[in-house]
Write a protein that holds these residues in place. Structure first.
Motif, PDB file in Angstrom:
ATOM      1  N   TYR A 266     -31.244 -71.514  54.744  1.00  0.00           N
ATOM      2  CA  TYR A 266     -31.228 -72.852  54.972  1.00  0.00           C
ATOM      3  C   TYR A 266     -30.897 -73.439  53.361  1.00  0.00           C
ATOM      4  O   TYR A 266     -31.543 -73.023  52.452  1.00  0.00           O
ATOM      5  N   VAL A 267     -30.018 -74.187  53.343  1.00  0.00           N
ATOM      6  CA  VAL A 267     -29.177 -75.072  52.134  1.00  0.00           C
ATOM      7  C   VAL A 267     -30.001 -76.475  52.398  1.00  0.00           C
ATOM      8  O   VAL A 267     -29.247 -77.394  53.188  1.00  0.00           O
ATOM      9  N   GLY A 268     -30.785 -76.828  51.281  1.00  0.00           N
ATOM     10  CA  GLY A 268     -30.891 -78.207  51.379  1.00  0.00           C
ATOM     11  C   GLY A 268     -30.169 -79.495  50.675  1.00  0.00           C
ATOM     12  O   GLY A 268     -29.295 -79.070  50.074  1.00  0.00           O
TER      13      GLY A 268
ATOM     14  N   ARG B  32     -34.134 -72.007  51.599  1.00  0.00           N
ATOM     15  CA  ARG B  32     -35.085 -70.952  51.801  1.00  0.00           C
ATOM     16  C   ARG B  32     -34.336 -69.989  52.863  1.00  0.00           C
ATOM     17  O   ARG B  32     -33.497 -70.407  53.813  1.00  0.00           O
ATOM     18  N   LEU B  33     -34.576 -68.599  52.475  1.00  0.00           N
ATOM     19  CA  LEU B  33     -34.089 -67.685  53.213  1.00  0.00           C
ATOM     20  C   LEU B  33     -34.927 -67.282  54.442  1.00  0.00           C
ATOM     21  O   LEU B  33     -36.144 -67.087  54.085  1.00  0.00           O
ATOM     22  N   ILE B  34     -34.522 -67.145  55.647  1.00  0.00           N
ATOM     23  CA  ILE B  34     -35.546 -66.888  56.887  1.00  0.00           C
ATOM     24  C   ILE B  34     -34.923 -65.631  57.385  1.00  0.00           C
ATOM     25  O   ILE B  34     -33.911 -65.596  57.884  1.00  0.00           O
ATOM     26  N   ARG B  35     -35.669 -64.437  57.135  1.00  0.00           N
ATOM     27  CA  ARG B  35     -35.465 -63.119  57.728  1.00  0.00           C
ATOM     28  C   ARG B  35     -35.483 -63.151  59.214  1.00  0.00           C
ATOM     29  O   ARG B  35     -36.412 -63.814  59.752  1.00  0.00           O
ATOM     30  N   GLN B  36     -34.891 -62.193  59.930  1.00  0.00           N
ATOM     31  CA  GLN B  36     -35.123 -62.275  61.329  1.00  0.00           C
ATOM     32  C   GLN B  36     -36.826 -61.825  61.665  1.00  0.00           C
ATOM     33  O   GLN B  36     -37.156 -62.603  62.596  1.00  0.00           O
TER      34      GLN B  36
ATOM     35  N   LEU C 219     -35.202 -65.643  72.407  1.00  0.00           N
ATOM     36  CA  LEU C 219     -35.070 -66.879  71.717  1.00  0.00           C
ATOM     37  C   LEU C 219     -35.615 -66.762  70.252  1.00  0.00           C
ATOM     38  O   LEU C 219     -36.935 -66.591  70.515  1.00  0.00           O
ATOM     39  N   ARG C 220     -34.963 -66.689  69.373  1.00  0.00           N
ATOM     40  CA  ARG C 220     -35.835 -66.784  67.841  1.00  0.00           C
ATOM     41  C   ARG C 220     -35.368 -68.056  67.158  1.00  0.00           C
ATOM     42  O   ARG C 220     -34.206 -68.322  67.029  1.00  0.00           O
ATOM     43  N   MET C 221     -36.571 -68.822  66.764  1.00  0.00           N
ATOM     44  CA  MET C 221     -36.520 -70.182  66.005  1.00  0.00           C
ATOM     45  C   MET C 221     -36.459 -69.666  64.394  1.00  0.00           C
ATOM     46  O   MET C 221     -37.222 -68.685  64.038  1.00  0.00           O
ATOM     47  N   TYR C 222     -35.335 -70.148  63.825  1.00  0.00           N
ATOM     48  CA  TYR C 222     -35.455 -70.017  62.531  1.00  0.00           C
ATOM     49  C   TYR C 222     -35.329 -71.380  61.664  1.00  0.00           C
ATOM     50  O   TYR C 222     -36.633 -71.637  61.019  1.00  0.00           O
TER      51      TYR C 222
ATOM     52  N   VAL D   6     -41.309 -72.853  61.683  1.00  0.00           N
ATOM     53  CA  VAL D   6     -40.827 -71.618  60.776  1.00  0.00           C
ATOM     54  C   VAL D   6     -40.447 -72.071  59.561  1.00  0.00           C
ATOM     55  O   VAL D   6     -40.983 -71.771  58.473  1.00  0.00           O
ATOM     56  N   SER D   7     -39.484 -72.860  59.475  1.00  0.00           N
ATOM     57  CA  SER D   7     -38.811 -73.395  58.079  1.00  0.00           C
ATOM     58  C   SER D   7     -38.483 -74.836  58.374  1.00  0.00           C
ATOM     59  O   SER D   7     -37.393 -75.117  59.291  1.00  0.00           O
ATOM     60  N   PRO D   8     -39.028 -75.672  57.611  1.00  0.00           N
ATOM     61  CA  PRO D   8     -38.707 -77.294  57.934  1.00  0.00           C
ATOM     62  C   PRO D   8     -37.084 -77.624  57.457  1.00  0.00           C
ATOM     63  O   PRO D   8     -36.566 -76.908  56.691  1.00  0.00           O
ATOM     64  N   SER D   9     -36.657 -78.493  58.016  1.00  0.00           N
ATOM     65  CA  SER D   9     -35.539 -79.230  57.582  1.00  0.00           C
ATOM     66  C   SER D   9     -35.553 -80.871  57.775  1.00  0.00           C
ATOM     67  O   SER D   9     -36.556 -81.302  58.251  1.00  0.00           O
TER      68      SER D   9
END
Length: 278
Positions: A105-107, A140-144, A163-166, A171-174
């Protein structure tokens, strides 16, 4: 870096579209060019989809000339999924190592983004979704292994999948971006069942891990006016809020889903019965 533009259409226009026009408006092909960054800017909620396949030299972007702002990320956020071999992404001097199926994720506010493959002979394949953002959230880097898995479907209906949520509030906000990866179980071919609409969000699908001879038949359109797109490996389908989305493959495949719109409520959908499709 290149940026093509797609303007979006009304569902009332679909009955008049032939296959060529339908593909031109909703299917983004040819994003993966070795040694290049390719973007497509869609006026459907102003999502940008893109891809980069770094070869011997790193690939760099960050200028905002194509989006009308000083920097690409002056008013945007992005998710970058690695769908290939290991690679590295550096954002303003901060380096992140991405294995296959990791997402960065790049903010908002990022300046220079550098994309590299660990081995140019076996390159990374970076797939990108970018949407407008109204607040600053750290990269943030979200690994599998850090994603949230949901097991859906059943073997008997050939739609069993994980299904995987990243990029997701759990998991990781945006700000507005949602992003994840879905893998089908061996022997399953159907994705996104039951088909549905989400009136308050659009979605983009990047199909990957298809054999060169295989295709996904992606069904789209209003429930009473459906159409199909024949999709190859690495192609991206744009799905406006008014369109259903589901598909079936002729062989194994996976897909990245990215969404943006009024909310991040993954369950804010309107299911459509298969029996009601026309």
């Amino acid at each position: 870096m290149s940026m093509r533009v797609l303007y979006g259409v009304s569902p009332n226009d679909i009955p008049a579209f032939d296959t060529k026009r339908l593909r031109a408006e909703f299917l983004v092909e040819g994003l993966y060019s070795p040694g290049k960054i390719e973007f497509a800017y869609t006026h459907v909620d102003r999502m940008i989809v893109g891809a980069a396949c770094p070869a011997a030299e790193p690939l760099v972007f960050g200028d905002g000339v194509d989006v009308g702002t000083p920097l690409f990320f002056t008013a945007r956020e992005m998710g970058i999924a690695n769908l290939g071999a290991p690679g590295r992404i550096t954002v303003d001097g901060e380096s992140f190592a991405l294995a296959n199926r990791d997402i960065l994720y790049v903010g908002r506010g990022a300046g220079k983004v550098t994309l590299e493959s660990d081995d140019p002979a076996d390159p990374a394949r970076f797939y990108m979704n970018s949407v407008p953002a109204g607040r600053d959230i750290p990269h943030r880097l979200i690994r599998q292994a850090e994603s949230k898995p949901l097991d859906l479907g059943e073997d008997a209906r050939a739609n069993k999948r994980r299904l995987r949520m990243y990029i997701h509030p759990e998991v990781s906000p945006s700000c507005l971006l949602l992003m994840g990866i879905t893998d089908l179980a061996p022997g399953s071919i159907w994705n996104t069942m039951p088909p549905h609409l989400h009136e308050r969000r659009m979605e983009a699908y990047c199909y990957f891990d298809l054999d060169v001879a295989d295709r996904v038949v992606h069904l789209m359109g209003r429930p009473d006016e459906t159409r199909s797109l024949i999709v190859a490996n690495g192609d991206v389908v744009l799905s406006p809020a008014w369109s259903i989305h589901m598909g079936a493959g002729t062989g194994p495949y996976a897909f990245v889903w990215g969404m943006t719109g009024e909310n991040q409520a993954y369950t804010d959908v309107d299911p459509v019965s298969v029996a009601d499709l026309k």
